[in-house]
Write a protein that holds these residues in place. Structure first.
Motif, PDB file in Angstrom:
ATOM      1  N   ARG A 269       0.949  -1.420  -0.426  1.00 10.61           N
ATOM      2  CA  ARG A 269      -0.161   0.421  -0.131  1.00 10.61           C
ATOM      3  C   ARG A 269       1.211   1.090   0.520  1.00 10.61           C
ATOM      4  NH1 ARG A 269      -2.381  -3.655   3.794  1.00 10.61           N
ATOM      5  NH2 ARG A 269      -4.554  -4.510   2.807  1.00 10.61           N
ATOM      6  N   ALA A 270       0.387   2.220  -0.056  1.00  9.17           N
ATOM      7  CA  ALA A 270       1.558   3.436  -0.667  1.00  9.17           C
ATOM      8  C   ALA A 270       1.330   4.203   0.855  1.00  9.17           C
ATOM      9  CB  ALA A 270       0.176   4.899  -1.051  1.00  9.17           C
ATOM     10  N   ALA A 271       1.231   4.252   2.080  1.00 12.44           N
ATOM     11  CA  ALA A 271       1.457   4.325   3.380  1.00 12.44           C
ATOM     12  C   ALA A 271       2.229   3.205   3.509  1.00 12.44           C
ATOM     13  CB  ALA A 271       0.415   4.181   4.454  1.00 12.44           C
ATOM     14  N   ASP A 272       2.780   2.191   2.833  1.00 16.78           N
ATOM     15  CA  ASP A 272       4.254   1.462   3.216  1.00 16.78           C
ATOM     16  C   ASP A 272       5.194   1.868   2.382  1.00 16.78           C
ATOM     17  OD1 ASP A 272       2.309   0.583   5.419  1.00 16.78           O
ATOM     18  OD2 ASP A 272       1.545  -1.123   4.532  1.00 16.78           O
ATOM     19  N   LEU A 273       5.182   2.737   1.191  1.00 20.20           N
ATOM     20  CA  LEU A 273       6.530   2.521   0.725  1.00 20.20           C
ATOM     21  C   LEU A 273       6.867   4.118   1.089  1.00 20.20           C
ATOM     22  CD1 LEU A 273       5.787   1.131  -3.213  1.00 20.20           C
ATOM     23  CD2 LEU A 273       7.449   0.108  -0.939  1.00 20.20           C
ATOM     24  N   ARG A 274       8.073   4.858   1.598  1.00 18.58           N
ATOM     25  CA  ARG A 274       8.266   6.116   1.559  1.00 18.58           C
ATOM     26  C   ARG A 274       9.055   7.023   0.985  1.00 18.58           C
ATOM     27  NH1 ARG A 274       4.827   8.528   5.455  1.00 18.58           N
ATOM     28  NH2 ARG A 274       6.175  10.152   5.186  1.00 18.58           N
ATOM     29  N   VAL A 275       9.295   8.005   0.362  1.00 22.43           N
ATOM     30  CA  VAL A 275      10.030   8.313  -0.416  1.00 22.43           C
ATOM     31  C   VAL A 275      11.193   9.163   1.278  1.00 22.43           C
ATOM     32  CG1 VAL A 275      11.083  10.160  -1.110  1.00 22.43           C
ATOM     33  CG2 VAL A 275       9.331   9.972  -2.079  1.00 22.43           C
ATOM     34  N   ASP A 276      12.404   8.442   1.198  1.00 25.61           N
ATOM     35  CA  ASP A 276      13.965   8.181   1.772  1.00 25.61           C
ATOM     36  C   ASP A 276      15.362   8.391   1.113  1.00 25.61           C
ATOM     37  OD1 ASP A 276      15.775   7.743   3.691  1.00 25.61           O
ATOM     38  OD2 ASP A 276      14.066   6.724   5.693  1.00 25.61           O
ATOM     39  N   PRO A 277      15.397   9.843   1.364  1.00 23.39           N
ATOM     40  CA  PRO A 277      16.994   9.230   1.054  1.00 23.39           C
ATOM     41  C   PRO A 277      17.845   8.778   1.521  1.00 23.39           C
ATOM     42  CG  PRO A 277      16.622  11.453   2.231  1.00 23.39           C
ATOM     43  CD  PRO A 277      15.969  10.499   2.723  1.00 23.39           C
ATOM     44  N   ASP A 278      17.161   7.598   2.145  1.00 22.51           N
ATOM     45  CA  ASP A 278      18.480   6.418   2.601  1.00 22.51           C
ATOM     46  C   ASP A 278      18.216   4.730   1.930  1.00 22.51           C
ATOM     47  OD1 ASP A 278      20.478   7.914   3.809  1.00 22.51           O
ATOM     48  OD2 ASP A 278      18.902   7.314   5.280  1.00 22.51           O
ATOM     49  N   GLY A 279      16.965   5.333   1.491  1.00 17.70           N
ATOM     50  CA  GLY A 279      16.306   4.126  -0.152  1.00 17.70           C
ATOM     51  C   GLY A 279      16.314   3.533  -0.552  1.00 17.70           C
ATOM     52  N   PRO A 280      16.595   2.506  -0.843  1.00 18.08           N
ATOM     53  CA  PRO A 280      17.754   1.454  -1.419  1.00 18.08           C
ATOM     54  C   PRO A 280      16.890   1.390  -2.940  1.00 18.08           C
ATOM     55  CG  PRO A 280      16.199   0.319  -0.153  1.00 18.08           C
ATOM     56  CD  PRO A 280      15.925   0.610   0.114  1.00 18.08           C
ATOM     57  N   VAL A 281      15.513   1.808  -2.925  1.00 13.51           N
ATOM     58  CA  VAL A 281      15.687   2.502  -4.396  1.00 13.51           C
ATOM     59  C   VAL A 281      15.149   3.136  -5.281  1.00 13.51           C
ATOM     60  CG1 VAL A 281      13.339   0.676  -5.836  1.00 13.51           C
ATOM     61  CG2 VAL A 281      13.747  -0.063  -4.427  1.00 13.51           C
ATOM     62  N   GLY A 282      15.365   3.514  -5.789  1.00 16.26           N
ATOM     63  CA  GLY A 282      15.600   4.894  -7.432  1.00 16.26           C
ATOM     64  C   GLY A 282      14.306   5.210  -7.890  1.00 16.26           C
ATOM     65  N   GLY A 283      13.817   6.713  -8.210  1.00 17.82           N
ATOM     66  CA  GLY A 283      12.692   5.666  -9.185  1.00 17.82           C
ATOM     67  C   GLY A 283      12.500   7.457  -9.499  1.00 17.82           C
ATOM     68  N   THR A 284      12.010   8.007 -10.875  1.00 20.01           N
ATOM     69  CA  THR A 284      11.946   9.034 -11.561  1.00 20.01           C
ATOM     70  C   THR A 284       9.964   9.810 -11.168  1.00 20.01           C
ATOM     71  OG1 THR A 284      13.087   8.262 -12.973  1.00 20.01           O
ATOM     72  CG2 THR A 284      12.391  10.691 -13.493  1.00 20.01           C
TER      73      THR A 284
END
Lengths: 334, 540
Positions: A269-284
């Motif tokens: 769910r959207a709430a369980d994925l957060r934008v975070d500079p330390d996150g391992p996955v990148g996207g545009t």
């Protein structure tokens, strides 16, 4: 307790309900959750005795009620649009069901009606006209009217649908308190996730006239049993991952795959994925939506499109990193 | 199930229940209609189409070949057409003002303009006669207009008031002038209602009896008066039956037109609120000019009848109980008769009407039965009173049902004439009940009869009261059917008025005037009370 087994409802060729099983135990609040046209209102009407069933049995404790007319079932129903009697005032509406019970004296009826009105927080409204009440007040009167004759089962049709958004949360809590206080087993139908999961102990997911899943509310929320249910319960980001030795590798770590699965379907769910500079996955960033207390961001990543939340608004075209709450992932056999 | 879809479909559960009660609800009124309406009509058809038991069109042919009868037919159509046009010309401007604007006294104005509809034809004819308006086509047309302004105000008015303002506003914003807006937007929306109203007015004028008989005199005969003359004076039942057949054919075709158009003239769901009158004396001139002709037409004859009855003919009031009507009856006896008959007829019409309305509005086994019942009920509305009277005369004067000497035959005929109005008035209200209200009551433990009492009866009480008042007024004023079946001991007030008017001598006129004024006040009051208490457009 209510036991519905194998109930079908047909309108000519159209099948509204297809062999539905359902149980409501004593003291339990059960929510039937489904999109428009899923058959939930037909189910409610069939149980109430307003719609004849084509096949199947409806049993209360040991008493079959399938062919009992509505007025002898002793079930209460709160209609979505309330269907209050405009020719009666507030107390007249609440007393109606009590008047149908021959063994109650007028003073007895009045005191019972007053007690129920008090329970729903409408004490002192006795002689107000119902068409002059606000939506929320009408809802309370409708609830009081349904509860007054002490029904064996209380049914609610989209109980919060006609209440404006700001008051819904408050009223949902109120409704929960009132139903608990009344102690009446309750069945509600709704298309609204909030309504179902804030009010109910048990959630039944209905679609196309069939039951897709049933279970305790937290369990259904955590573990939808099919992709359809997962989507309906707000899972917006999904990954299809190969299973190696019983596990699947997400960008955020390993998860245990369902037994015998060769490909795992992992949803968030959207709430369980957060934008975070330390996150391992990148996207545009593709799109950004403002959602009052957070931003909803749609991303294109190497693992496919994702819908994530962010506390600050990134610009379209930015590169951002994403972190996941792996505990909350929905894992199914693809 | 999607909620919106559920609402459109009548719940199946209710269809399954109520079967036994339903049969009774439909059966008793249908039996009544069958015996007292269909049978007489079939008997008339039989007389018109057969000679000594075998099919023979010669009676009809004879009628159509007879030059004087052809003239009667032609005059019937002519006066009805002219009356219809005159009614539209007077009533439409008034309807426009009454449905577009809100102002103080509007309700009263509507009541005053629609009251004539329930006034007895004999009373109105007497009023016009006392004004010196009689013995001409013009007199007939004016009297017909007097009655039928009400029909146009009701039918066209309810559609007009239901029109959404949005379409008109849209046309104005798109650059149409007010006149252009009226012609291109408003008028097309009103057309079905206007045609429906016109065809009903035509029907009423075509089947008008009392007005023609009293105002027209011998030289102006229509089908109705000719049927009466052939029956009562020439005793030529064969020609009377043939004329009735021609009459029935014309009536049914007018009814079909009215029915189709009424179906199309459905109201819009959210009507626009009427506007205030424009401010300023000059700006109000136009609305006033729109209402005035109709108001004068209605007010002058009614008020003048009252004035004259007290001024020049007061003798009539003081001798109600003494002047013989036909030994040994007096006007006082006729008044008593009329009230007793009206009470019984009203009771019958309301009970039968409520039963039918309930049966028709509860969706049941195939709505076809319900539809059939409803269209059968409205038939007597169009079939003229004279046909009813004539039919009664030829059917119930011999076994198996010999009612010739029975007192009951008159209230039965009156109930038959009033029944369609009762059904129309109550069906509209019952249809408007949200089916969820009945479901809610059932779920709260109310068995079907209790649901009817708690939900249906409560909503219908007012409409039923209005309908009862209407039925009472209809019975009091009924003339055409009564004249055929009346007996010396059952003389009603309209018949008495007619008798007094057809005798020479001032005291007879005095009596007629007094009776007409009394009858007008009673029926007028009943109509006003109904309009005020019910506030519905349901009767029309």
């Amino acid at each position: 307790m209510l036991n519905v087994s194998g109930v079908s409802v047909q309108y000519g060729e159209a099948v509204a309900l297809d062999r539905v099983d359902l149980t409501v135990n004593r003291g339990e609040i059960v929510a039937v959750l489904g999109p428009s046209g899923s058959g939930k209102t037909s189910l409610l009407r069939a149980i109430a005795g307003l719609e004849p069933v084509t096949t199947g049995e409806i049993v209360w404790d040991d008493e079959p009620v399938t062919h009992l007319p509505a007025h002898r079932r002793g079930f209460g129903l709160m209609f979505q649009d309330h269907a209050l009697f405009s020719h009666h005032d507030v107390i007249g509406n609440v007393e109606f069901g009590l008047r149908m019970q021959d063994d109650r004296s007028p003073p007895d009826r009045r005191s019972r009606a007053r007690a129920v009105l008090d329970l729903v927080g409408m004490a002192g409204y006795d002689h107000r006209r119902v068409d002059q009440l606000s939506g929320g007040e009408q809802q309370r009167v409708a609830l009081a009217r349904a509860l007054a004759p002490s029904p064996r089962l209380l049914m609610l049709d989209e109980p919060l649908a006609s209440v404006d958004r700001e008051r819904r949360e408050h009223l949902a809590a109120e409704l929960h308190r009132i139903i608990r206080a009344a102690g009446t087993p309750t069945l509600l139908v709704t298309h609204d996730l909030d309504e179902a999961f804030t009010l109910a102990d048990v959630v039944v997911v209905l679609d196309g006239g069939r039951v897709l899943q049933r279970g305790p509310a937290p369990k259904v929320w955590r573990a939808p049993n099919s992709i359809v249910v997962a989507r309906f319960l707000g899972v917006t980001t999904k990954l299809r991952l190969p299973v190696v030795a019983g596990s699947a590798a997400t960008p955020w770590g390993m998860v245990t795959a369902p037994p015998n699965a060769t490909t795992a379907w992992v949803g968030f769910r959207a709430a369980d994925l957060r934008v975070d500079p330390d996150g391992p996955v990148g996207g545009t960033v593709r799109t950004v939506w403002f959602r009052r207390d957070h931003y909803l961001v749609e991303l294109d990543t190497a693992d496919g499109p994702m819908t994530v939340t962010s506390s600050r608004p990134p610009a379209v075209g930015d590169r951002v990193q994403v972190r996941a709450d792996l505990e909350a992932a929905v894992i199914l056999d693809a | 199930m999607d909620f919106a879809v559920d609402r459109a479909r009548p719940p199946l559960a209710r269809r399954r229940r109520l079967r036994g009660g339903r049969a009774l609800l439909v059966g008793v009124p249908l039996a009544f209609l069958g015996v007292f309406f269909l049978w007489p009509v079939v008997a008339i058809l039989g007389r018109g189409f057969t000679v000594r038991g075998s099919l023979d069109l010669s009676p009809i042919g004879d009628v159509l070949r007879d030059a004087s009868l052809r003239h009667v037919l032609w005059f019937t159509i002519e006066q009805a057409a002219i009356s219809t046009l005159a009614t539209l010309a007077i009533a439409l401007p008034a309807t426009a003002v009454l449905s577009r604007y809100r102002f103080r006294g509007r309700g009263l104005l509507v009541a005053v303009l629609t009251m004539p509809f329930v006034l007895p034809t004999v009373v109105v004819a007497t009023a016009f006669r006392s004004l010196g308006v009689q013995g001409s086509l013009g007199a007939i047309v004016i009297a017909h207009t007097f009655f039928n302004v009400a029909v146009v105000v009701r039918i066209v008015g309810s559609t007009w008031r239901g029109l959404g303002r949005a379409e008109e506003d849209a046309a104005r914003v798109l650059g149409a002038s007010p006149l252009r807006t009226f012609v291109t937007v408003t008028l097309p929306a009103l057309r079905p209602a206007i045609i429906a109203a016109a065809s009903i007015v035509f029907l009423f004028c075509f089947t008008s009896f009392g007005v023609i008989l009293i105002l027209g005199g011998p030289q102006f005969a229509t089908l109705e008066t000719e049927i009466y003359r052939q029956t009562a004076q020439l005793l030529d039942l064969r020609t009377a039956a043939a004329l009735s057949v021609v009459q029935l054919a014309a009536v049914v075709s007018a009814l079909v037109v009215a029915g189709t158009m009424t179906g199309r003239a459905q109201r819009v769901s959210r009507p626009a609120a009427p506007r205030r009158l424009p401010v300023g004396r000059r700006a109000r001139l136009l609305p006033a000019a729109g209402v005035l002709p109709a108001l004068l037409l209605v007010a002058i004859p009614s008020l003048d009848l009252l004035r004259q009855s007290f001024a020049d003919h007061a003798y009539g009031y003081t001798h109600l109980g003494t002047l013989p009507l036909g030994a040994p009856e007096t006007s006082a006896v006729a008044l008593l008769n009329s009230l007793r008959i009206a009470a019984v007829a009203t009771l019958m019409a309301v009970l039968l009407g409520l039963a039918l309305a309930t049966a028709v509005t509860r969706p049941g086994r195939g709505d076809r039965l319900a539809r059939a019942a409803q269209s059968l009920v409205v038939l007597p509305l169009g079939v003229s009173a004279v046909t009813v009277g004539f039919g009664f005369l030829i059917v119930f004067d011999a076994p198996p049902v010999d009612l010739r000497t029975s007192w009951w035959i008159i209230p039965i005929a009156h109930a038959l004439v009033a029944l369609p109005f009762v059904v129309r008035a109550t069906v509209t209200v019952l249809r408007a009940i949200d089916p969820r209200q009945r479901e809610a009551a059932a779920l709260l433990g109310a068995p079907p009869w209790r649901v009817w009492r708690e939900i249906d009866l409560r909503s219908i009480r007012r409409a039923a009261a209005v309908a009862a008042g209407f039925a009472f007024a209809i019975s009091l004023g009924e003339f055409g059917a009564t004249l055929f079946i009346v007996r010396p001991d059952t003389t009603t007030v309209p018949v008495a008025i007619y008798r007094f008017l057809s005798r020479p001598g001032a005291t007879n006129v005095d009596q007629a005037m007094a009776l007409a004024a009394i009858l007008m006040v009673i029926t007028g009051l009943v109509a006003l009370v109904g309009e005020r208490s019910g506030r519905t457009d349901s009767a029309f």
